[in-house]
Design a protein around this motif. Structure first.
Motif, mmCIF file in Angstrom:
data_model
loop_
_atom_site.group_PDB
_atom_site.id
_atom_site.type_symbol
_atom_site.label_atom_id
_atom_site.label_comp_id
_atom_site.label_asym_id
_atom_site.label_seq_id
_atom_site.Cartn_x
_atom_site.Cartn_y
_atom_site.Cartn_z
ATOM 1 N N PRO A 185 0.650 -1.206 0.001
ATOM 2 C CA PRO A 185 0.320 0.137 -0.022
ATOM 3 C C PRO A 185 0.955 0.888 0.176
ATOM 4 C CG PRO A 185 0.091 -0.839 2.161
ATOM 5 C CD PRO A 185 0.293 -2.349 1.053
ATOM 6 N N MET A 186 0.092 2.264 -0.460
ATOM 7 C CA MET A 186 0.716 3.673 -0.591
ATOM 8 C C MET A 186 1.042 4.661 0.552
ATOM 9 S SD MET A 186 -0.076 3.989 -4.384
ATOM 10 C CE MET A 186 0.390 6.172 -4.913
ATOM 11 N N VAL A 187 -0.186 4.367 1.375
ATOM 12 C CA VAL A 187 -0.243 4.662 3.041
ATOM 13 C C VAL A 187 0.167 3.687 4.006
ATOM 14 C CG1 VAL A 187 -1.944 6.359 1.699
ATOM 15 C CG2 VAL A 187 -2.152 4.537 3.565
ATOM 16 N N ALA A 188 0.649 4.236 4.827
ATOM 17 C CA ALA A 188 1.275 3.516 6.143
ATOM 18 C C ALA A 188 -0.150 2.410 7.169
ATOM 19 C CB ALA A 188 2.469 3.798 7.241
ATOM 20 N N GLY A 237 -9.642 9.611 8.371
ATOM 21 C CA GLY A 237 -9.194 8.692 7.275
ATOM 22 C C GLY A 237 -8.951 7.321 7.480
ATOM 23 N N LEU A 238 -9.456 6.629 8.770
ATOM 24 C CA LEU A 238 -9.279 5.508 8.715
ATOM 25 C C LEU A 238 -9.257 4.300 8.339
ATOM 26 C CD1 LEU A 238 -11.265 5.686 12.672
ATOM 27 C CD2 LEU A 238 -9.084 5.481 11.970
ATOM 28 N N SER A 239 -10.511 4.846 6.943
ATOM 29 C CA SER A 239 -10.471 3.678 6.047
ATOM 30 C C SER A 239 -9.344 4.370 4.825
ATOM 31 C CB SER A 239 -11.299 4.793 5.284
ATOM 32 O OG SER A 239 -11.321 5.941 4.455
ATOM 33 N N GLU A 240 -8.477 4.145 4.842
ATOM 34 C CA GLU A 240 -7.200 5.003 4.546
ATOM 35 C C GLU A 240 -6.308 3.844 5.295
ATOM 36 O OE1 GLU A 240 -5.258 8.524 3.363
ATOM 37 O OE2 GLU A 240 -7.919 9.240 2.946
ATOM 38 N N ILE A 241 -6.022 4.210 6.145
ATOM 39 C CA ILE A 241 -4.793 3.540 6.587
ATOM 40 C C ILE A 241 -5.288 1.859 7.256
ATOM 41 C CG2 ILE A 241 -3.792 5.916 7.873
ATOM 42 C CD1 ILE A 241 -5.510 4.918 10.431
ATOM 43 N N GLY A 242 -6.510 1.773 7.456
ATOM 44 C CA GLY A 242 -7.297 0.044 7.327
ATOM 45 C C GLY A 242 -7.125 -0.548 6.788
ATOM 46 N N MET A 243 -7.392 -0.057 5.059
ATOM 47 C CA MET A 243 -7.431 -1.353 4.164
ATOM 48 C C MET A 243 -5.763 -1.034 3.659
ATOM 49 S SD MET A 243 -10.115 -1.373 2.776
ATOM 50 C CE MET A 243 -9.601 -2.379 1.140
ATOM 51 N N ALA A 244 -5.146 -0.014 4.116
ATOM 52 C CA ALA A 244 -3.926 -0.362 3.623
ATOM 53 C C ALA A 244 -3.108 -1.702 4.633
ATOM 54 C CB ALA A 244 -3.306 1.070 4.000
ATOM 55 N N ALA A 245 -3.697 -1.487 6.213
ATOM 56 C CA ALA A 245 -3.364 -2.420 6.897
ATOM 57 C C ALA A 245 -4.111 -3.700 6.021
ATOM 58 C CB ALA A 245 -3.522 -2.319 8.385
ATOM 59 N N VAL A 246 -5.127 -4.100 5.662
ATOM 60 C CA VAL A 246 -5.599 -4.791 5.481
ATOM 61 C C VAL A 246 -5.173 -5.767 3.593
ATOM 62 C CG1 VAL A 246 -7.915 -5.743 3.717
ATOM 63 C CG2 VAL A 246 -8.271 -4.080 5.960
ATOM 64 N N ARG A 284 -13.957 5.726 -3.012
ATOM 65 C CA ARG A 284 -12.968 5.908 -4.271
ATOM 66 C C ARG A 284 -11.711 6.402 -3.942
ATOM 67 N NH1 ARG A 284 -16.319 6.875 -9.818
ATOM 68 N NH2 ARG A 284 -14.676 6.462 -10.378
ATOM 69 N N SER A 285 -11.767 8.227 -4.183
ATOM 70 C CA SER A 285 -10.457 8.556 -3.257
ATOM 71 C C SER A 285 -9.474 7.948 -2.591
ATOM 72 C CB SER A 285 -11.363 9.999 -3.235
ATOM 73 O OG SER A 285 -11.537 10.524 -4.422
ATOM 74 N N ALA A 286 -10.792 7.364 -1.541
ATOM 75 C CA ALA A 286 -9.554 6.978 0.051
ATOM 76 C C ALA A 286 -8.780 5.163 -0.421
ATOM 77 C CB ALA A 286 -10.143 6.492 1.053
ATOM 78 N N TYR A 287 -9.449 4.321 -1.252
ATOM 79 C CA TYR A 287 -8.719 3.838 -2.016
ATOM 80 C C TYR A 287 -7.626 4.064 -3.325
ATOM 81 C CZ TYR A 287 -12.939 1.014 0.163
ATOM 82 O OH TYR A 287 -14.361 0.596 0.303
ATOM 83 N N ALA A 288 -8.589 5.418 -3.703
ATOM 84 C CA ALA A 288 -6.794 5.482 -4.641
ATOM 85 C C ALA A 288 -5.497 5.901 -3.813
ATOM 86 C CB ALA A 288 -7.138 6.986 -6.124
ATOM 87 N N ARG A 289 -5.861 6.640 -3.008
ATOM 88 C CA ARG A 289 -4.425 6.732 -2.170
ATOM 89 C C ARG A 289 -3.910 5.333 -1.666
ATOM 90 N NH1 ARG A 289 -7.857 11.345 -1.139
ATOM 91 N NH2 ARG A 289 -8.876 10.564 1.148
#
Length: 282
Positions: free
Chosen positions: A134-137, A230-239, A263-268
């Protein structure tokens, strides 16, 4: 050109490898069909439905999973007329039709005058996937859930399903079946969540199906009190990190076209669009 019904027949255990080869032509989009073939061996007793195939000579060139989920596999819009004929001959058990947009549109054009209108039609859903880090931590507090998490996790699963689908999974006496499904995902190591200091689920997601090539994520949920952080971004990065390490090398999902925030969160995170799907729900 398709001119006879003899091109199509019911598939069974002897067709398993040919069907898996067909799904492997697009192993990420076809992950559901591949998963079902692997766990049921294409035996109707375990499928809870049927899988049909179209052949050119001895070569399987298109398929269709017909059960609660009707899913075309490597079909062209021209193929679906033959599969639609078979679907119309069966006692209808379909709750959802999902597949590439042009194929679902063509299928619906054949059966729409015989089947009741869908409760909801989502015609253009971006299909997204990622096969890299993933592109985010990743969120370090997201973890694989355990049987002891069921009491806290189950209400979040019900809330997410109801919000996404529009009806509760517990309606029509479905509570026991849905709870068994949640337990099953936990037992497989396919359920991921973050809990707050009060023990509430504030982020969760599951793997719905998987093959050696890909895993499809479903049920992404952030508690309403914690949205916008922003929990969806870092959460999906963890998933993504956990799934790629423990389940399959490519992670996919599909999302509603109108859900621009998701969609924006997934793109990030690093997901890219690879197809457009349609889902009809009855």
């Amino acid at each position: 050109m398709l001119t006879t019904r003899d091109d199509v027949r019911l598939l069974g255990p002897d067709d398993r490898e040919a069907f898996l080869s067909l799904t492997a032509q697009d192993p990420v989009v076809n992950v559901f069909a591949a998963y079902r073939a692997r766990v049921t061996n294409l035996d109707p007793r375990w499928l809870g439905g049927e899988v049909w195939g179209r052949f050119e000579g001895d070569q399987l060139v298109a398929g269709c999973h017909m059960g609660a989920n009707l899913v075309p596999v490597q079909c062209t819009p021209e193929d679906v007329g033959l599969f639609a004929d078979r679907a119309l001959e069966r006692v209808r058990s379909t709750a959802t039709i999902v597949g590439p947009h042009d194929v679902v549109e063509a299928f619906w054009g054949v059966v729409s005058d015989r089947w009741s209108p869908p409760r909801e039609a989502r015609w253009r859903q971006p299909h997204l996937q990622i096969a890299d880090d993933p592109m985010v931590a990743p969120d370090p507090e997201v973890r694989v859930t355990t049987a002891g998490d069921l009491e806290a996790l189950y209400p979040a699963c019900v809330a997410m399903y109801t919000e996404e689908v529009g009806v509760s999974p517990e309606s029509a006496g479905g509570k026991d079946l849905y709870q068994a499904r949640v337990r099953q995902l936990i037992s497989r190591g396919w359920s991921f969540a973050r809990f707050d200091e009060r023990g509430r689920v504030i982020f969760k997601a599951e793997v719905a199906c998987a093959s050696p090539y890909a895993a499809q994520v479903q049920g992404v949920y952030v508690h309403p009190d914690r949205r916008g952080e922003g929990l969806s971004e870092i959460g999906m990065a963890a998933v993504v990190a956990l799934v790629r390490e423990q389940v399959a090398p490519t992670v996919s999902l599909y999302v509603n076209e109108w859900n621009t925030a998701a969609r924006s969160a997934y793109a990030r995170v690093g997901f890219t669009e690879t197809a457009r799907l349609s889902t009809l729900m009855f």
